[in-house]
Every structure is written in C-alpha cells, then in structure tokens.
Scaffold this motif. Structure first.
Motif, PDB file in Angstrom:
ATOM      1  N   ASN A  63       0.803  -1.216   0.000  1.00  0.00           N
ATOM      2  CA  ASN A  63       0.000   0.000   0.000  1.00  0.00           C
ATOM      3  C   ASN A  63       0.842   1.275   0.000  1.00  0.00           C
ATOM      4  N   LYS A  64       2.171   1.124  -0.032  1.00  0.00           N
ATOM      5  CA  LYS A  64       3.048   2.298   0.022  1.00  0.00           C
ATOM      6  C   LYS A  64       3.921   2.369  -1.225  1.00  0.00           C
ATOM      7  N   SER A  65       4.231   3.593  -1.621  1.00  0.00           N
ATOM      8  CA  SER A  65       5.122   3.821  -2.764  1.00  0.00           C
ATOM      9  C   SER A  65       6.559   3.962  -2.278  1.00  0.00           C
ATOM     10  N   ILE A  66       7.468   4.002  -3.213  1.00  0.00           N
ATOM     11  CA  ILE A  66       8.879   4.220  -2.875  1.00  0.00           C
ATOM     12  C   ILE A  66       9.066   5.583  -2.222  1.00  0.00           C
ATOM     13  N   LEU A  67       8.248   6.556  -2.612  1.00  0.00           N
ATOM     14  CA  LEU A  67       8.301   7.875  -1.983  1.00  0.00           C
ATOM     15  C   LEU A  67       7.857   7.796  -0.527  1.00  0.00           C
ATOM     16  N   ASP A  68       6.812   6.993  -0.274  1.00  0.00           N
ATOM     17  CA  ASP A  68       6.297   6.852   1.094  1.00  0.00           C
ATOM     18  C   ASP A  68       7.320   6.247   2.043  1.00  0.00           C
ATOM     19  N   ILE A  69       8.149   5.324   1.538  1.00  0.00           N
ATOM     20  CA  ILE A  69       9.107   4.644   2.421  1.00  0.00           C
ATOM     21  C   ILE A  69      10.491   5.285   2.395  1.00  0.00           C
ATOM     22  N   GLY A  70      10.688   6.292   1.547  1.00  0.00           N
ATOM     23  CA  GLY A  70      12.000   6.927   1.443  1.00  0.00           C
ATOM     24  C   GLY A  70      13.040   6.018   0.822  1.00  0.00           C
ATOM     25  N   GLY A  71      12.602   5.143  -0.085  1.00  0.00           N
ATOM     26  CA  GLY A  71      13.507   4.193  -0.726  1.00  0.00           C
ATOM     27  C   GLY A  71      14.320   4.811  -1.851  1.00  0.00           C
ATOM     28  N   ALA A  72      15.223   4.007  -2.397  1.00  0.00           N
ATOM     29  CA  ALA A  72      16.112   4.443  -3.476  1.00  0.00           C
ATOM     30  C   ALA A  72      15.970   3.499  -4.666  1.00  0.00           C
ATOM     31  N   ILE A  73      16.539   3.903  -5.782  1.00  0.00           N
ATOM     32  CA  ILE A  73      16.488   3.094  -6.999  1.00  0.00           C
ATOM     33  C   ILE A  73      17.899   2.889  -7.534  1.00  0.00           C
ATOM     34  N   LEU A  74      18.194   1.637  -7.882  1.00  0.00           N
ATOM     35  CA  LEU A  74      19.398   1.310  -8.647  1.00  0.00           C
ATOM     36  C   LEU A  74      18.914   1.065 -10.072  1.00  0.00           C
ATOM     37  N   SER A  75      19.278   1.943 -10.988  1.00  0.00           N
ATOM     38  CA  SER A  75      18.809   1.905 -12.371  1.00  0.00           C
ATOM     39  C   SER A  75      19.921   1.399 -13.289  1.00  0.00           C
ATOM     40  N   ILE A  76      19.576   0.357 -14.073  1.00  0.00           N
ATOM     41  CA  ILE A  76      20.548  -0.294 -14.945  1.00  0.00           C
ATOM     42  C   ILE A  76      20.015  -0.299 -16.376  1.00  0.00           C
ATOM     43  N   SER A  77      20.777   0.215 -17.330  1.00  0.00           N
ATOM     44  CA  SER A  77      20.355   0.169 -18.734  1.00  0.00           C
ATOM     45  C   SER A  77      20.389  -1.282 -19.218  1.00  0.00           C
ATOM     46  N   GLN A  78      19.380  -1.662 -20.013  1.00  0.00           N
ATOM     47  CA  GLN A  78      19.242  -3.065 -20.381  1.00  0.00           C
ATOM     48  C   GLN A  78      18.569  -3.199 -21.753  1.00  0.00           C
ATOM     49  N   PHE A  79      19.348  -3.076 -22.828  1.00  0.00           N
ATOM     50  CA  PHE A  79      18.772  -3.152 -24.166  1.00  0.00           C
ATOM     51  C   PHE A  79      18.183  -4.521 -24.467  1.00  0.00           C
ATOM     52  N   THR A  80      18.612  -5.557 -23.750  1.00  0.00           N
ATOM     53  CA  THR A  80      18.110  -6.903 -24.024  1.00  0.00           C
ATOM     54  C   THR A  80      16.638  -7.076 -23.642  1.00  0.00           C
ATOM     55  N   LEU A  81      16.041  -6.086 -22.975  1.00  0.00           N
ATOM     56  CA  LEU A  81      14.603  -6.148 -22.720  1.00  0.00           C
ATOM     57  C   LEU A  81      13.809  -6.092 -24.022  1.00  0.00           C
TER      58      LEU A  81
END
Length: 149
Positions: A63-81
């Motif tokens: 029921n909570k978003s990443i903003l609500d929990i103060g979380g972080a994101i590790l973003s990885i480029s992935q052309f194979t998607l």
C-alpha cells in the motif's frame, strides 16, 4: 520504453570489480529503450514507478510507494529487454533503440525519478556490469509504455 522493477532490500552494481552504485531498500530497475520512444515515455514510466504502491504498510499490505518509504532506486540500462526471440535461437535486437538515443532517454528517465524526490544510483550505459540484489518478497513488476494508456 520497458522496465523491470524488483523490490529489494539491497542492490549494487560493479564494473571491473569496483562497485559504482549501491542502494538499500527500494527498487533495482532494468531499463530498456525501444524504437520510437521519446521523452514522454521516459517521463510516464518515471511517474508511474514513483507512485507504484508495492511496499508494505503496517498491516503487511502492499500500500506504500517508494516515496512513502523513502527508498532508493538502482537503475541499470538493459537493451536486451527488447530481444526478439520469435525466430531461431539467437535473439535479435532490432526493436531496441539506437545507443545514442537510448542513452539520452535512460538519463532522462533517471533525472525524472530524481526530480520526483527519489535517490537514484546507476551503472554505466553500455558497460559490462555485475548486478547483485536481494529481492524482497519477491516482488517483480514489468511496466511497458506500449501497454500504458
């Protein structure tokens, strides 16, 4: 654009044995850019991901978003998607965006997340990376702008 977001308790990315990005609770996100994608797609995905409610509240409900929990994101480029596996056994990547355009949209996506108030760590576009994570749940969500109205 297409992303795979995994809810994690921790994640990191290394290049040549050196850690270049690491987070604790949040998302590890694989980001793919397809032909015809633009700034609108990057912004739409960033907004959706920022507001996606897949983190547990006090009652154990997602029921909570990443903003609500103060979380972080590790973003990885992935052309194979954007791999096309419809013919033969070797995937084709003609549906993936050209590297120069894809790099620009990957950066734009990450900037949009930061503007939303999320701490974002990244790998290096086009690099050979080693990604480590502890999947939480597990919870894995796929978002594709081609399927978002």
């Amino acid at each position: 654009m297409r992303i795979v977001a995994q809810r994690v308790t921790e994640a990191s990315v290394a290049i040549g044995g050196t850690t270049v990005g690491a987070i604790s609770q949040g998302y590890m996100v694989l980001v793919g850019v397809g032909l015809g994608d633009g700034e609108a797609e990057a912004q739409k995905l960033a907004q959706k991901l920022a507001k996606l409610r897949v983190f547990s509240d006090d009652n154990g409900k997602m029921n909570k978003s990443i903003l609500d929990i103060g979380g972080a994101i590790l973003s990885i480029s992935q052309f194979t998607l954007y791999a096309d596996t419809s013919h033969g056994n070797r995937p084709g990547f003609t549906l993936a965006g050209a590297p120069e355009m894809a790099a620009k949209l990957y950066d734009s996506f990450n900037d949009d997340l930061r503007q939303a108030g999320i701490h974002v760590e990244t790998g290096e576009f086009g690099a050979d990376m080693a990604v480590s994570l502890v999947n939480d749940g597990p919870v894995t969500i796929i978002l594709d702008t081609a399927e978002m109205k």
